[in-house]
Each structure stands twice: as structure tokens, then as C-alpha cells.
Design an enzyme around this catalytic site. Structure first.
Site, short mmCIF file in Angstrom:
data_model
loop_
_atom_site.label_atom_id
_atom_site.label_comp_id
_atom_site.label_asym_id
_atom_site.label_seq_id
_atom_site.Cartn_x
_atom_site.Cartn_y
_atom_site.Cartn_z
N LYS A 1 21.19 119.81 56.59
CA LYS A 1 20.38 119.08 57.55
C LYS A 1 18.92 118.96 57.09
CE LYS A 1 23.25 120.15 61.56
NZ LYS A 1 24.29 120.92 60.85
N LYS B 1 20.60 120.60 67.80
CA LYS B 1 21.62 121.26 66.99
C LYS B 1 21.00 122.32 66.10
CE LYS B 1 21.64 117.08 64.11
NZ LYS B 1 22.52 115.98 63.61
N ARG C 1 31.78 109.01 57.52
CA ARG C 1 31.71 109.96 56.42
C ARG C 1 31.90 109.17 55.12
NH1 ARG C 1 32.55 115.23 55.12
NH2 ARG C 1 30.80 115.45 56.56
N ARG D 1 34.78 108.24 61.70
CA ARG D 1 35.31 109.28 62.58
C ARG D 1 34.88 108.97 64.00
NH1 ARG D 1 32.78 114.31 59.48
NH2 ARG D 1 30.98 112.97 59.86
N ARG E 1 30.47 114.48 69.54
CA ARG E 1 30.83 115.03 68.23
C ARG E 1 32.10 114.34 67.74
NH1 ARG E 1 31.36 121.30 68.93
NH2 ARG E 1 32.73 120.57 70.60
N ASP F 1 26.88 111.80 56.30
CA ASP F 1 27.24 111.33 57.63
C ASP F 1 26.24 110.27 58.07
OD1 ASP F 1 29.26 113.20 57.58
OD2 ASP F 1 28.14 114.70 58.72
N GLU G 1 23.22 113.65 58.01
CA GLU G 1 23.52 114.90 57.32
C GLU G 1 24.02 114.60 55.91
OE1 GLU G 1 26.27 118.85 58.29
OE2 GLU G 1 25.29 117.73 59.92
N ASN H 1 26.33 116.65 53.24
CA ASN H 1 27.18 117.83 53.07
C ASN H 1 27.34 118.15 51.59
OD1 ASN H 1 28.57 118.44 55.92
ND2 ASN H 1 28.26 116.24 55.68
#
Length: 316
Positions: free
Chosen positions: A126, A161, A211, A225, A233, A273, A281, A283
Site C-alpha cells: 500500500k 484500512k 487485478r 473481481r 471488498r 489492483d 495497491e 501486490n
């Protein structure tokens, strides 16, 4: 592909064979002739300049109850006994995770570690996007209540978050009339000395959270997603539904913006994301989505990954 591959991961016997990216990477490597060894960070040791791990020789198979078949554990010198190490254990990204990165850094000049441990520890998922605020939603990182209240007054509908959470855990939406902000932050700050991330809510999340998988800084495929009705979420582990997705012009601009830095840091396999054309984000620890992309679009990201790894080994 006569490689010896060490996979640093959570227990192989617990993976979901239809969705787990580490399983897919192991499966492709095995099909190309690689010898696999699996171990967790708890099996690593450092002594007198050597980094070792008690690892189990493994073969993967698409059998739900027994995704791995194992030999007796062997003690591997990670600098000499394997060609490649996949660092794929799941977060939390805590001091144990960072220590494992430091240990693998000691041998990364001799063994190719993917993703590069220095790149991983310097790129919290993040925090990395903060390099490019122009492609993010409005974002605040702080423990200062006055700044959080001012941010909420400005943006009204917000997401709160944890900085080092994963899988959508601990993510809350607070609408303008929600009176739980003080209590929520009290819980956060009592349990942790870390700041929180606060972002303006993106209504486009109802249409999905995309994603995108990048390999060596280049986008190779994506899924959308979609969250369950009434949820914010969209992570698959909390009930999100995967659907086929193409890359929009906004998605490509994001990839072109961050891709060169991902490659420079040795972050070969990453998953970003994107919601409504905004990066939320990056990852870098154990990104997922590879199997879903293959099943929905036919793109074999795992095969592309191993093509890149083999080229990097040839170039060393």
C-alpha cells in the site's frame, strides 16, 4: 528446464489447486523438468555466512486432498543447492517477513530470488503506490485524528484500512452519516503503532476491482473481481467473483507509469489492483490471479513468468 527450484511458501498441503498462484507456478516448472523443494520461513537458518533451509522435495498434482507428494526433508544451502527461490509466503508483512527478506538478500547474488527480497521489503503493497499520487484515489496516511477528520469532511464517503493488511482484512467503508469512526480508529490504534490508510470511496468498486498481472513490469492479463451485493471488498478470498476483463487505456497508463520501477526493483511477478482507473495497491509478496486469468482468457501467466526467469538466469 533442469532447474532446482526452492519455493518458500505456506504449507503446500493447504493450497487450493484451482486458484492458488504458487501451485500454478510450481506446476509449470515441474512440467518443464524442474526439481521442486518447499519450505517455510520458519525452516530457514543463518550460520557463519550460510543461509540454509530444511526443505521437502515435492511433486505437485491436481488432487484436492493431496496437492503435494513429499520426500524426506533435506538441508539445503540456499546459495549453492538451488538455482531459483520463489519467495511466495503470504503476508502479514511484519518483522518476520522482513527478516526473511534480509536473509535472502544475503544469497541473492548467487541464487536468483523472485521477487527480489530487497525490492519486496522496500515496496510495501500500500506504500509503493504513493510514489504516484496522480494515479491513485485521494489518499491519507496518518495516525493524526485531526487530519483524518478533515479528510472525511472533505471527501465524505471514505475507506479506512490497515497499511500492512492483506486479502481485504480490516477494510471498512464509513459513509458520511456513520458514527463509528472514533471507535474504529481506537481499535486500530490500540492494536498497532502503525498509521492507517484513508482513501476517498470510489463508487466504481460496485463494477469491480481489476487485478492486473505484470511480469517484469509488463502487463500480461487481467480479471475483474466483482464484490458481493452490498459489499465493498472484492477480494476472491472474501467472496468476490472473477470475470474476464480487458485492459482499458487508463489501465495501460497505470502500467506504463509503474512498470519501469517494478522492473528496476526486481519485482518480476506483481499484481496491481485498479478501481475505476485508479491504482489502489501493488501486490509484490504473493500476488494471486494467475489461474483465474488463464481459465477466463487463456493467457498462461505462469508460463510467461518461467520464460522470463529462464532468460534472467541465462543473463546472469
Amino acid at each position: 528446464m533442469a532447474l532446482r527450484v526452492g519455493i518458500q511458501m505456506d504449507p503446500l498441503e493447504n493450497v487450493k489447486i484451482d486458484g492458488d498462484t504458487t501451485f500454478a507456478l510450481a506446476e509449470v516448472a515441474q512440467a518443464r523438468g524442474a526439481e521442486l523443494f518447499v519450505y517455510g520461513p520458519d525452516q530457514m537458518s543463518y550460520e557463519q555466512g550460510r543461509v540454509t533451509a530444511w526443505a521437502r522435495p515435492a511433486k505437485v498434482q491436481r488432487v484436492r486432498e493431496t496437492p503435494g507428494v513429499f520426500g524426506d526433508p533435506v538441508k539445503l544451502d540456499l546459495a549453492k543447492d538451488v538455482d531459483v527461490i520463489l519467495m511466495r509466503q503470504d503476508p502479514p508483512f511484519d518483522l518476520n517477513y522482513i527478516t526473511a527478506c534480509h536473509l535472502l538478500e544475503l544469497i541473492s547474488g548467487e541464487t536468483l530470488v523472485v521477487n527480489d527480497p530487497e525490492g519486496v521489503r522496500s515496496s510495501p503493497e500500500k506504500i509503493f503506490p504513493l510514489l504516484h499520487p496522480e494515479i491513485m484515489p485521494p489518499t491519507l496516511v496518518t495516525r493524526e485524528m485531526r487530519d483524518i477528520l478533515a479528510f472525511r469532511d472533505k471527501h465524505k464517503d471514505i475507506i479506512v484500512k490497515p497499511i500492512y493488511g492483506h486479502g481485504g482484512a480490516g477494510v471498512f467503508r464509513l459513509k458520511p452519516d456513520d458514527s463509528n469512526l472514533d471507535s474504529l480508529l481506537e481499535v486500530f490504534f490500540t492494536r498497532s503503532r502503525e498509521p492507517v490508510m484513508v482513501q476517498a470511496f470510489l463508487p466504481a468498486v460496485s463494477e469491480g476491482d481489476k487485478r492486473i498481472i505484470l511480469i517484469d513490469g509488463e502487463p500480461v492479463g487481467a480479471i475483474n473481481r466483482r464484490p458481493m451485493s452490498g459489499q465493498v471488498r472484492s477480494n476472491l478470498v472474501v467472496g468476490g467473483t472473477a470475470e474476464k476483463s480487458d485492459l482499458s487505456d487508463a489501465d495501460m497508463r497505470i502500467c506504463e507509469t509503474i512498470g519501469p520501477e517494478l522492473k528496476r526493483r526486481g519485482l518480476i511477478l506483481t499484481g496491481i489492483d485498479v478501481i475505476g482507473g485508479r491504482l489502489t495497491e501493488v501486490n509484490v509478496t504473493s500476488p494471486t490471479g494467475v489461474q483465474a486469468i488463464k481459465s477466463l482468457s487463456g493467457i498462461d501467466s505462469a508460463a510467461i513468468f518461467w520464460d522470463v526467469v529462464q532468460q534472467k538466469l541465462a543473463d546472469r
